[in-house]
Design a protein around this motif. Structure first.
Motif, PDB file in Angstrom:
ATOM      1  N   GLY A  30       3.177  -2.124 -24.853  1.00  0.00           N
ATOM      2  CA  GLY A  30       2.282  -1.036 -24.487  1.00  0.00           C
ATOM      3  C   GLY A  30       1.323  -1.440 -23.383  1.00  0.00           C
ATOM      4  O   GLY A  30       1.415  -2.533 -22.815  1.00  0.00           O
ATOM      5  N   ASP A  31       0.391  -0.539 -23.079  1.00  0.00           N
ATOM      6  CA  ASP A  31      -0.495  -0.730 -21.944  1.00  0.00           C
ATOM      7  C   ASP A  31      -1.882  -0.221 -22.320  1.00  0.00           C
ATOM      8  O   ASP A  31      -2.027   0.913 -22.791  1.00  0.00           O
ATOM      9  CB  ASP A  31       0.081   0.070 -20.764  1.00  0.00           C
ATOM     10  N   ALA A  32      -2.892  -1.051 -22.113  1.00  0.00           N
ATOM     11  CA  ALA A  32      -4.252  -0.656 -22.478  1.00  0.00           C
ATOM     12  C   ALA A  32      -4.969   0.084 -21.347  1.00  0.00           C
ATOM     13  O   ALA A  32      -6.107   0.506 -21.520  1.00  0.00           O
ATOM     14  CB  ALA A  32      -5.049  -1.893 -22.887  1.00  0.00           C
ATOM     15  N   LYS A  33      -4.318   0.258 -20.206  1.00  0.00           N
ATOM     16  CA  LYS A  33      -5.009   0.888 -19.066  1.00  0.00           C
ATOM     17  C   LYS A  33      -5.483   2.319 -19.333  1.00  0.00           C
ATOM     18  O   LYS A  33      -6.591   2.670 -18.923  1.00  0.00           O
ATOM     19  CB  LYS A  33      -4.121   0.843 -17.818  1.00  0.00           C
ATOM     20  N   PRO A  34      -4.664   3.160 -20.004  1.00  0.00           N
ATOM     21  CA  PRO A  34      -5.173   4.525 -20.281  1.00  0.00           C
ATOM     22  C   PRO A  34      -6.500   4.517 -21.047  1.00  0.00           C
ATOM     23  O   PRO A  34      -7.384   5.328 -20.757  1.00  0.00           O
ATOM     24  CB  PRO A  34      -4.059   5.151 -21.117  1.00  0.00           C
ATOM     25  N   VAL A  35      -6.662   3.612 -21.997  1.00  0.00           N
ATOM     26  CA  VAL A  35      -7.922   3.528 -22.739  1.00  0.00           C
ATOM     27  C   VAL A  35      -9.048   3.132 -21.792  1.00  0.00           C
ATOM     28  O   VAL A  35     -10.122   3.740 -21.774  1.00  0.00           O
ATOM     29  CB  VAL A  35      -7.856   2.474 -23.876  1.00  0.00           C
ATOM     30  N   ALA A  66       4.169 -19.175 -33.180  1.00  0.00           N
ATOM     31  CA  ALA A  66       4.862 -18.812 -31.942  1.00  0.00           C
ATOM     32  C   ALA A  66       6.136 -19.643 -31.736  1.00  0.00           C
ATOM     33  O   ALA A  66       7.190 -19.098 -31.419  1.00  0.00           O
ATOM     34  CB  ALA A  66       3.925 -18.977 -30.757  1.00  0.00           C
ATOM     35  N   ASP A  67       6.033 -20.966 -31.935  1.00  0.00           N
ATOM     36  CA  ASP A  67       7.193 -21.821 -31.685  1.00  0.00           C
ATOM     37  C   ASP A  67       8.330 -21.530 -32.658  1.00  0.00           C
ATOM     38  O   ASP A  67       9.500 -21.584 -32.289  1.00  0.00           O
ATOM     39  CB  ASP A  67       6.799 -23.298 -31.786  1.00  0.00           C
ATOM     40  N   TYR A  68       7.960 -21.250 -33.919  1.00  0.00           N
ATOM     41  CA  TYR A  68       8.993 -20.924 -34.906  1.00  0.00           C
ATOM     42  C   TYR A  68       9.698 -19.630 -34.512  1.00  0.00           C
ATOM     43  O   TYR A  68      10.917 -19.511 -34.640  1.00  0.00           O
ATOM     44  CB  TYR A  68       8.380 -20.777 -36.304  1.00  0.00           C
ATOM     45  N   LEU A  69       8.921 -18.664 -34.049  1.00  0.00           N
ATOM     46  CA  LEU A  69       9.517 -17.389 -33.640  1.00  0.00           C
ATOM     47  C   LEU A  69      10.467 -17.606 -32.464  1.00  0.00           C
ATOM     48  O   LEU A  69      11.565 -17.065 -32.428  1.00  0.00           O
ATOM     49  CB  LEU A  69       8.428 -16.383 -33.237  1.00  0.00           C
ATOM     50  N   LYS A  70      10.005 -18.423 -31.509  1.00  0.00           N
ATOM     51  CA  LYS A  70      10.805 -18.652 -30.304  1.00  0.00           C
ATOM     52  C   LYS A  70      12.151 -19.281 -30.622  1.00  0.00           C
ATOM     53  O   LYS A  70      13.151 -18.953 -30.004  1.00  0.00           O
ATOM     54  CB  LYS A  70      10.044 -19.549 -29.321  1.00  0.00           C
ATOM     55  N   SER A  71      12.166 -20.211 -31.585  1.00  0.00           N
ATOM     56  CA  SER A  71      13.420 -20.912 -31.858  1.00  0.00           C
ATOM     57  C   SER A  71      14.289 -20.179 -32.885  1.00  0.00           C
ATOM     58  O   SER A  71      15.382 -20.637 -33.201  1.00  0.00           O
ATOM     59  CB  SER A  71      13.128 -22.344 -32.321  1.00  0.00           C
ATOM     60  N   GLY A 110       0.444  -7.963 -36.358  1.00  0.00           N
ATOM     61  CA  GLY A 110       0.409  -9.160 -35.525  1.00  0.00           C
ATOM     62  C   GLY A 110       1.791  -9.777 -35.368  1.00  0.00           C
ATOM     63  O   GLY A 110       2.283  -9.951 -34.248  1.00  0.00           O
ATOM     64  N   SER A 111       2.433 -10.110 -36.482  1.00  0.00           N
ATOM     65  CA  SER A 111       3.725 -10.794 -36.363  1.00  0.00           C
ATOM     66  C   SER A 111       4.816  -9.827 -35.926  1.00  0.00           C
ATOM     67  O   SER A 111       5.776 -10.242 -35.267  1.00  0.00           O
ATOM     68  CB  SER A 111       4.097 -11.535 -37.651  1.00  0.00           C
ATOM     69  N   ILE A 112       4.700  -8.541 -36.243  1.00  0.00           N
ATOM     70  CA  ILE A 112       5.705  -7.573 -35.779  1.00  0.00           C
ATOM     71  C   ILE A 112       5.749  -7.571 -34.251  1.00  0.00           C
ATOM     72  O   ILE A 112       6.801  -7.746 -33.636  1.00  0.00           O
ATOM     73  CB  ILE A 112       5.393  -6.142 -36.290  1.00  0.00           C
ATOM     74  N   PHE A 113       4.572  -7.422 -33.608  1.00  0.00           N
ATOM     75  CA  PHE A 113       4.582  -7.287 -32.150  1.00  0.00           C
ATOM     76  C   PHE A 113       4.858  -8.618 -31.456  1.00  0.00           C
ATOM     77  O   PHE A 113       5.463  -8.649 -30.389  1.00  0.00           O
ATOM     78  CB  PHE A 113       3.298  -6.630 -31.654  1.00  0.00           C
ATOM     79  N   GLU A 114       4.413  -9.716 -32.074  1.00  0.00           N
ATOM     80  CA  GLU A 114       4.724 -11.023 -31.492  1.00  0.00           C
ATOM     81  C   GLU A 114       6.241 -11.217 -31.441  1.00  0.00           C
ATOM     82  O   GLU A 114       6.778 -11.704 -30.450  1.00  0.00           O
ATOM     83  CB  GLU A 114       4.046 -12.124 -32.331  1.00  0.00           C
ATOM     84  N   THR A 115       6.920 -10.829 -32.519  1.00  0.00           N
ATOM     85  CA  THR A 115       8.376 -10.981 -32.578  1.00  0.00           C
ATOM     86  C   THR A 115       9.077 -10.039 -31.603  1.00  0.00           C
ATOM     87  O   THR A 115       9.997 -10.430 -30.884  1.00  0.00           O
ATOM     88  CB  THR A 115       8.877 -10.704 -34.007  1.00  0.00           C
ATOM     89  N   LEU A 116       8.617  -8.772 -31.576  1.00  0.00           N
ATOM     90  CA  LEU A 116       9.260  -7.790 -30.696  1.00  0.00           C
ATOM     91  C   LEU A 116       9.127  -8.189 -29.227  1.00  0.00           C
ATOM     92  O   LEU A 116      10.047  -8.011 -28.436  1.00  0.00           O
ATOM     93  CB  LEU A 116       8.660  -6.396 -30.918  1.00  0.00           C
ATOM     94  N   ARG A 117       7.946  -8.737 -28.880  1.00  0.00           N
ATOM     95  CA  ARG A 117       7.747  -9.140 -27.489  1.00  0.00           C
ATOM     96  C   ARG A 117       8.686 -10.262 -27.080  1.00  0.00           C
ATOM     97  O   ARG A 117       9.032 -10.397 -25.918  1.00  0.00           O
ATOM     98  CB  ARG A 117       6.314  -9.614 -27.287  1.00  0.00           C
ATOM     99  N   LEU A 118       9.069 -11.101 -28.064  1.00  0.00           N
ATOM    100  CA  LEU A 118       9.996 -12.186 -27.776  1.00  0.00           C
ATOM    101  C   LEU A 118      11.439 -11.685 -27.759  1.00  0.00           C
ATOM    102  O   LEU A 118      12.366 -12.436 -27.456  1.00  0.00           O
ATOM    103  CB  LEU A 118       9.852 -13.295 -28.811  1.00  0.00           C
ATOM    104  N   GLY A 119      11.627 -10.427 -28.109  1.00  0.00           N
ATOM    105  CA  GLY A 119      12.972  -9.855 -28.097  1.00  0.00           C
ATOM    106  C   GLY A 119      13.873 -10.384 -29.196  1.00  0.00           C
ATOM    107  O   GLY A 119      15.092 -10.422 -29.034  1.00  0.00           O
ATOM    108  N   LYS A 120      13.264 -10.829 -30.301  1.00  0.00           N
ATOM    109  CA  LYS A 120      14.082 -11.362 -31.403  1.00  0.00           C
ATOM    110  C   LYS A 120      14.432 -10.250 -32.387  1.00  0.00           C
ATOM    111  O   LYS A 120      13.591  -9.382 -32.658  1.00  0.00           O
ATOM    112  CB  LYS A 120      13.291 -12.436 -32.159  1.00  0.00           C
ATOM    113  N   PRO A 121      15.653 -10.281 -32.926  1.00  0.00           N
ATOM    114  CA  PRO A 121      15.995  -9.307 -33.973  1.00  0.00           C
ATOM    115  C   PRO A 121      15.046  -9.487 -35.163  1.00  0.00           C
ATOM    116  O   PRO A 121      14.740 -10.616 -35.546  1.00  0.00           O
ATOM    117  CB  PRO A 121      17.424  -9.670 -34.374  1.00  0.00           C
ATOM    118  N   LEU A 122      14.591  -8.366 -35.710  1.00  0.00           N
ATOM    119  CA  LEU A 122      13.539  -8.429 -36.734  1.00  0.00           C
ATOM    120  C   LEU A 122      13.839  -7.506 -37.903  1.00  0.00           C
ATOM    121  O   LEU A 122      14.213  -6.343 -37.714  1.00  0.00           O
ATOM    122  CB  LEU A 122      12.206  -8.027 -36.074  1.00  0.00           C
ATOM    123  N   ILE A 123      13.680  -8.074 -39.105  1.00  0.00           N
ATOM    124  CA  ILE A 123      13.698  -7.245 -40.314  1.00  0.00           C
ATOM    125  C   ILE A 123      12.293  -7.301 -40.896  1.00  0.00           C
ATOM    126  O   ILE A 123      11.779  -8.384 -41.183  1.00  0.00           O
ATOM    127  CB  ILE A 123      14.708  -7.775 -41.364  1.00  0.00           C
TER     128      ILE A 123
END
Lengths: 233, 178
Positions: B160-165, B80-85, B96-109
């Motif tokens: 996303g949102d788990a409420k519909p499930v 998490a800390d590496y992604l943040k910085s 796992g790492s795709i969504f963790e990165t996207l949630r932080l709003g970091k550009p991702l390849i």
């Protein structure tokens, strides 16, 4: 005379055996058809107070998705909760612990209910040879059966990968033999966009999941009995 | 002191992660002059690689003309800390790492591992690339993806949102849905 009588009696008993077998098979087939039909409709019983729930944690991304679901579920409806993860996965149960601790921080212990954590042997590890995997599969099935006899959950929540299959098959057999009625919910992983995973496909094709959820509309088109619920992540 | 502070402020780190297993093809690709050069041209100053159980060891280096500094480690209990910085994340295709990165709003390849047997992972990366949340690459084409990319044009990811499930489960079991 005596010989003839013996012949007749063995013929009669073999006829009875055949009739019995046909009878048992018919009953089982009717039972399975009944269960599959029953599973299509909601359980219209009066609102239950709380249901014992088995949560199968898949590892990595699977566990993260399951926890996202648990965070929105009203946990007082699903208690006690039994968490199962693969014996080789040491992260998932830790994450479940963190989740349970967060509940205790918010609500009273009697509301939150009891939580238990268990590990299950996997039938085959990545790279294991097929010959040794016959033995380990048998061990895994026996272990799954032992756990299911102990837990006998009313609700099963799972989202792959293969760890949940032996547990779901046993739960289905419990229904067939009238041991326990459990509702099986399977959430296909968000990583599956165009095709169901092997676990998802098995549960879908064999009608074993009461409800199967998919996170992408493409899958709903391909598997119409699935429920499209949007993304969990 | 002032100079060091200035340099620290201008640090732009590329974090590369292969996840819990190994992905030598990705580490090797990042270690090529082509990729390092493209990253340097885009203004990145440092490359940090989480290389997992990989056998290929990249060459540690300090920043020099035409190439960012490079460092690596095998595992960390939390990335998490590496992604943040990081200013840019180059990741394997695990959800796992795709969504963790996207949630932080970091550009991702996301780099798809073509050596995996059951390669369903490319499905997710390609779908999210089509929706312009990230870039999807292969190890051989990574340098090209970097040179063509424009992180500003990426569409922020709405979690996303788990409420519909949850609602469908309640309805099925006979619980009231509020």
């Amino acid at each position: 005379m005596e010989k003839g009588g013996f012949c007749i009696s063995t013929m009669a008993s073999s006829n009875i055996a055949i009739l019995l077998t046909i009878g048992v098979i018919t009953v089982l087939v009717i039972q399975i058809i009944y269960i599959i039909n029953r599973s299509r409709k909601p359980l219209h019983s009066k609102s239950p107070r709380s249901l014992s729930t088995l949560i199968v944690l898949g590892s990595g991304g699977h566990t993260a998705e399951m926890l996202n679901l648990l965070y929105v579920l009203q946990t007082e409806r699903f208690k006690p909760r039994y968490y199962i993860a693969a014996a080789t996965d040491n992260m998932s149960l830790q994450k479940a612990h963190v989740f349970e601790d967060s509940l205790l921080g918010k609500e009273a212990p009697e509301e939150v209910g009891r939580a238990e954590y268990m590990q299950i042997y996997r039938s085959r590890e990545v790279g294991q040879s097929y010959i040794t995997s016959v033995g380990t599969t048998l061990v895994a099935i026996a272990h799954a059966l032992w756990l299911m006899i102990k837990i006998r959950p009313q609700v099963i929540l799972c989202n792959g990968p293969g760890t949940c299959i032996p547990l779901c098959v046993i739960a289905f057999l419990f229904k067939v033999f009238g041991i326990r009625w459990s509702s099986i919910f399977y959430v296909e992983s968000i990583a599956r966009v165009r095709k169901l995973s092997l676990s998802g496909l098995l549960l879908y094709k064999l009608h074993m999941a009461d409800q199967l959820f998919v996170q992408w509309p493409q899958l709903k088109e391909k598997y119409p009995r699935a429920h499209y619920v949007g993304r969990l992540m | 002191m002032g100079d060091i502070d200035d340099i620290a402020k201008e640090k732009r780190v590329v974090f590369v992660t292969v996840g819990t297993t190994s992905f030598d093809a990705l580490v090797r690709a990042v270690d090529t002059p082509e990729v390092k050069n493209e990253l340097f041209k885009k203004g990145y100053t440092d490359i940090l690689i989480q290389m997992g159980r990989g056998l290929y060891i990249p060459t540690k280096s300090t920043a020099e003309n035409g190439s960012p500094a490079l460092d690596y480690f095998t595992f960390s209990s939390s990335i998490a800390d590496y992604l943040k910085s990081a200013s840019l994340v180059i990741s394997h295709a695990g959800s796992g790492s795709i969504f963790e990165t996207l949630r932080l709003g970091k550009p991702l390849i996301v780099v798809v591992n073509e050596d995996l047997m059951d390669n369903h992972q490319s499905e997710l990366a390609e779908e999210l690339a089509e929706r312009k949340h990230l870039y999807c690459a292969r190890p051989q084409t990574l340098y090209k993806t970097i040179s063509d990319m424009d992180p500003g044009s990426l569409v922020p990811y709405q979690p996303g949102d788990a409420k519909p499930v949850a609602e469908l489960i309640y309805r099925y079991l006979g619980f009231p849905v509020d």
